[in-house]
Every structure is written in C-alpha cells, then in structure tokens.
Design a protein around this motif. Structure first.
Motif, mmCIF file in Angstrom:
data_model
loop_
_atom_site.group_PDB
_atom_site.id
_atom_site.type_symbol
_atom_site.label_atom_id
_atom_site.label_comp_id
_atom_site.label_asym_id
_atom_site.label_seq_id
_atom_site.Cartn_x
_atom_site.Cartn_y
_atom_site.Cartn_z
ATOM 1 N N VAL A 192 17.410 -8.214 1.004
ATOM 2 C CA VAL A 192 17.518 -9.567 0.423
ATOM 3 C C VAL A 192 16.161 -10.257 0.424
ATOM 4 O O VAL A 192 15.756 -10.876 -0.574
ATOM 5 N N LEU A 193 15.445 -10.152 1.533
ATOM 6 C CA LEU A 193 14.105 -10.755 1.605
ATOM 7 C C LEU A 193 13.168 -10.121 0.585
ATOM 8 O O LEU A 193 12.333 -10.805 -0.023
ATOM 9 N N SER A 194 13.309 -8.815 0.388
ATOM 10 C CA SER A 194 12.476 -8.130 -0.598
ATOM 11 C C SER A 194 12.766 -8.643 -2.008
ATOM 12 O O SER A 194 11.837 -8.875 -2.800
ATOM 13 N N LEU A 195 14.039 -8.808 -2.334
ATOM 14 C CA LEU A 195 14.408 -9.312 -3.663
ATOM 15 C C LEU A 195 13.872 -10.717 -3.901
ATOM 16 O O LEU A 195 13.479 -11.068 -5.025
ATOM 17 N N LEU A 196 13.813 -11.517 -2.835
ATOM 18 C CA LEU A 196 13.366 -12.908 -2.969
ATOM 19 C C LEU A 196 11.845 -13.047 -2.962
ATOM 20 O O LEU A 196 11.299 -13.938 -3.632
ATOM 21 N N LEU A 197 11.162 -12.172 -2.234
ATOM 22 C CA LEU A 197 9.739 -12.401 -1.970
ATOM 23 C C LEU A 197 8.794 -11.336 -2.524
ATOM 24 O O LEU A 197 7.604 -11.609 -2.674
ATOM 25 N N GLU A 198 9.294 -10.151 -2.802
ATOM 26 C CA GLU A 198 8.400 -9.061 -3.170
ATOM 27 C C GLU A 198 8.519 -8.677 -4.642
ATOM 28 O O GLU A 198 9.551 -8.915 -5.289
ATOM 29 N N THR A 199 7.470 -8.083 -5.140
ATOM 30 C CA THR A 199 7.432 -7.569 -6.508
ATOM 31 C C THR A 199 7.107 -6.085 -6.467
ATOM 32 O O THR A 199 6.136 -5.679 -5.815
ATOM 33 N N TRP A 200 7.897 -5.283 -7.151
ATOM 34 C CA TRP A 200 7.665 -3.849 -7.169
ATOM 35 C C TRP A 200 6.513 -3.504 -8.096
ATOM 36 O O TRP A 200 6.302 -4.163 -9.116
ATOM 37 N N PRO A 201 5.757 -2.469 -7.773
ATOM 38 C CA PRO A 201 4.695 -2.004 -8.686
ATOM 39 C C PRO A 201 5.327 -1.399 -9.938
ATOM 40 O O PRO A 201 6.511 -1.021 -9.928
ATOM 41 N N PRO A 202 4.578 -1.293 -11.029
ATOM 42 C CA PRO A 202 5.132 -0.731 -12.271
ATOM 43 C C PRO A 202 5.698 0.669 -12.089
ATOM 44 O O PRO A 202 6.663 1.056 -12.742
ATOM 45 N N GLN A 203 5.101 1.434 -11.180
ATOM 46 C CA GLN A 203 5.546 2.811 -10.958
ATOM 47 C C GLN A 203 5.351 3.178 -9.493
ATOM 48 O O GLN A 203 4.341 2.821 -8.878
ATOM 49 N N VAL A 204 6.334 3.867 -8.944
ATOM 50 C CA VAL A 204 6.264 4.340 -7.558
ATOM 51 C C VAL A 204 6.119 5.855 -7.586
ATOM 52 O O VAL A 204 6.917 6.559 -8.232
ATOM 53 N N ALA A 205 5.119 6.362 -6.915
ATOM 54 C CA ALA A 205 4.841 7.800 -6.926
ATOM 55 C C ALA A 205 5.986 8.592 -6.311
ATOM 56 O O ALA A 205 6.705 8.111 -5.420
ATOM 57 N N LEU A 206 6.156 9.806 -6.790
ATOM 58 C CA LEU A 206 7.213 10.678 -6.272
ATOM 59 C C LEU A 206 7.011 10.955 -4.783
ATOM 60 O O LEU A 206 7.983 11.050 -4.023
ATOM 61 N N SER A 207 5.756 11.054 -4.352
ATOM 62 C CA SER A 207 5.470 11.303 -2.936
ATOM 63 C C SER A 207 5.961 10.156 -2.054
ATOM 64 O O SER A 207 6.417 10.373 -0.927
ATOM 65 N N THR A 208 5.892 8.921 -2.589
ATOM 66 C CA THR A 208 6.373 7.762 -1.836
ATOM 67 C C THR A 208 7.876 7.856 -1.607
ATOM 68 O O THR A 208 8.376 7.570 -0.505
ATOM 69 N N TRP A 209 8.620 8.252 -2.641
ATOM 70 C CA TRP A 209 10.059 8.447 -2.480
ATOM 71 C C TRP A 209 10.338 9.568 -1.478
ATOM 72 O O TRP A 209 11.324 9.517 -0.735
#
Length: 288
Positions: A192-209
C-alpha cells in the motif's frame, strides 16, 4: 552428540547461510525495483505460500486471536520497513547485519518493561561491551552517522519489541498461521505504501525478478522452515548461539559478492559485538 542434535545443528547452520544470502538478494533486488514494492511482494508472496501449509484448525485459532496477530504483524512491518531502507542505503551490509544482531541485547530491556522480567547480571556485563562495539563499528573519523545506521538501529529496537510482544501475547497461536499472517500483514502494508509513494521504472530487468523470486522462495520461505525445524530439535540457547553466525556470514558474503571491506576499527567493533552476544547467550543458557 546425538543424531537429532546433529541434524538440528545442520538445519540451523543452513538457516544462517540462507539468511546471509538473503541480504545479497535484497540488496540486488532493490537496486532494480522500488524498495517498498520489493518488500511488499516478498513478504506477501511468502506469507501466502506459507498459508497453504496451515491446517484449518490452526487458521481458526489464529483468527480467534486476530487482534494479537494484527499487532504483531504491524510491529514486524515497521521493523522490516526500516530494515529494507537500511539495506537499500548502506555502504556495508556486514555493518548492518552486526547492528541488527544487537536486537538480542535490546530484548532484556524491552522484556523488563513489557514482561516485568528483570535482566540477569550477565546482561549488564554484555550491554556496555556491545555498545562500545557499536560505537567502533559506526563512528567514523569525523563522527558522521549515516542514515542507514539509524535505519538498522531502529529496526533492531523494533525487532526486540516484536520478539517480546510475541512472547507475551502470541504464544497461544500456532507458529505457522502466526508467521503467515505476520508476513502477509507486512506485505500488504508495504504494498500500500508503495502504491501511494513509489513510482516503478519503465522496465524491470529479468535478473531483478529472479532476485525477488530467490528472496521469496529461499531467503524467506525455506529459511523459515529450516529455522523452525532446527529449533524444534534443540534448545533455544543452542539455536541462538548458532544463529549468531548470521552477521559473520553476511560480512563474508558481502565481501565476496560486493567486495565490501571493513576498516580495522570496524572489525574490532564487530568482534566486541560478537563477544558480548556470545557471553550473554552462554551465561543465559547456563542459568536456565
């Protein structure tokens, strides 16, 4: 040493190795995705996975004590939020691991307030040694504190409160559903805090997942199972002593993976913290 004790030691040593690996997973994951989003996904998915292994009777029991479960979940969430920001901003994972290990020395102080349990004499010997070690570990030449150090120290204090609260109010709830709901609560709050305060990068690397998946399946779910299995086969004192390996292994893992190095002063601080924890655990184990 009995076969049962030997198996318990193996389980717990594996737990500490996975815990050290978990620091690496978290650091790699938050470098490629929002910090609170990672924490939310990690704990929510791990909690739901663990929930699948709970019996219906255990779930009904946990829901009957939902107030205590919810409060313990909120404490864990606050603790983990501070911890993950420490991981995301620190220059040294090993330093953070040793600061977090001090939560064991904070527990008797919190227990004195919450549980009315007066600390033992060994605690008053261990505490100043640990505090001197903390000073050597964190203070630089110009006496400048880093934000990550406050995050880790705050998380260690909250971890002590969380531990004592569980001891007093949540001991009547089965471990599996309690852990499941606590993880889910942490995951929901962070998401919930992430949805309210954070912005995702345009693309997340496969290694991050991949690092996220390793955090969920190995560093959280498998670690919990191994720790629970090991603790069920040995004494609490023995388990606590083996778990002291976590900060040491984290230092080794960070040195190998991130080439992190500590100064002689910091290594002395780590040694004093470890000495204080060892002394406290050994003396506490002998008095039981």
């Amino acid at each position: 040493m009995s076969s049962r004790q030997g198996h318990a030691d193996i389980f717990l040593v594996c737990t500490t190795m996975i815990a050290a690996f978990g620091w690496i997973c978290s650091r790699e994951a938050v470098s490629g995705m929002p910090t609170m989003a990672f924490l939310g996904l990690r704990f929510l998915l791990a909690g739901l996975l663990l929930l699948c292994f709970c019996k219906r009777s255990e779930l009904r029991q946990a829901l009957h004590h939902r107030r205590s479960v919810l409060i313990s979940g909120l404490l864990l969430a606050c603790c983990m939020l501070l911890w993950i920001y420490g991981v995301a901003t620190t220059r040294s994972l090993g330093e953070g691991a040793f600061i977090m290990s001090l939560s064991m020395l904070f527990v008797p102080i919190v227990a004195w307030v919450i549980l009315q349990a007066r600390p033992s004499a060994s605690f008053w010997v261990s505490l100043p040694v640990g505090m001197v070690g903390l000073g050597l570990l964190t203070l630089k030449k110009n006496i400048v504190f880093e934000p990550s150090q406050f995050f880790f120290l705050g998380s260690a204090i909250l971890q002590a409160i969380y531990f004592c609260y569980n001891t007093k109010y949540a001991s009547f709830v089965s471990v599996r559903p309690l852990a499941s709901f606590q993880l889910i609560c942490t995951g929901v709050i962070a998401s919930v805090l992430s949805l309210l305060l954070e912005t995702w990068p345009p693309q997340v690397a496969l290694s991050t997942w991949g690092w996220l998946a390793a955090s969920v399946l190995i560093a959280t779910s498998l670690r919990f199972w191994l720790q629970l299995k090991g603790q069920s086969m040995t004494s609490a004192a023995n388990a606590a002593l083996i778990m002291l390996l976590e900060p040491l292994l984290t230092v080794v893992a960070a040195a190998l993976w991130f080439t992190e190095m500590m100064s002689l002063q910091q290594m002395l601080g780590c040694a004093l913290i470890l000495l204080s924890l060892l002394y406290y655990r050994v003396r506490a184990g002998r008095t039981k």
